[in-house]
Design an enzyme around this catalytic site. Structure first.
Site, PDB file in Angstrom:
ATOM      1  N   ARG A  80       0.830  -1.211   0.000  1.00 43.86           N
ATOM      2  CA  ARG A  80       0.000   0.000   0.000  1.00 43.86           C
ATOM      3  C   ARG A  80       0.861   1.257   0.000  1.00 43.86           C
ATOM      4  NH1 ARG A  80      -3.728  -0.298   4.923  1.00 43.86           N
ATOM      5  NH2 ARG A  80      -1.837  -1.216   5.741  1.00 43.86           N
TER       6      ARG A  80
ATOM      7  N   ASN B 233      -6.352  -2.551   2.086  1.00 43.60           N
ATOM      8  CA  ASN B 233      -6.344  -4.001   2.171  1.00 43.60           C
ATOM      9  C   ASN B 233      -7.774  -4.506   2.190  1.00 43.60           C
ATOM     10  OD1 ASN B 233      -3.561  -4.284   2.333  1.00 43.60           O
ATOM     11  ND2 ASN B 233      -3.523  -4.330   4.551  1.00 43.60           N
TER      12      ASN B 233
END
Length: 96
Positions: free
Chosen positions: A24, A42
């Site tokens: 990320r 996520n």
């Protein structure tokens, strides 16, 4: 800040070893370098979801970069499509 207007956006779901490997943060860095807005998060099933908005060429560049992934990740698949999203974002963020 968001506005209620259909905005052309890149929506992608990335699968593989993409959680717990700074994926990320890597997507955030890529998006920031391309001047994109939106978010990365996520998913409960182990995938990562990306929604990006901005210049069409920058969106295409992000789409091309996603299969590369962060140095510790292993990207098995990227499902990416252009959509009209109902909100426009003014920054890129890492979500939960």
């Amino acid at each position: 800040m968001t506005t209620e207007k259909a905005t052309p956006s890149l929506h992608a779901t990335v699968s593989g070893k993409v959680q717990g490997v700074y994926f990320r943060a890597w997507v955030y860095d890529q998006a920031a370098s391309l001047g994109l807005r939106g978010w990365v998060r996520n998913l409960a099933d182990g995938q990562v979801e990306v929604l990006a908005q901005g210049d069409p060429e920058a969106l295409a560049a992000l789409k091309e970069r996603l299969p590369q992934g962060s140095p510790l990740s292993r990207v098995d698949a990227v499902a990416a499509t252009m959509i009209d999203h109902d909100k426009a974002y003014d920054a890129f963020a890492i979500r939960g």
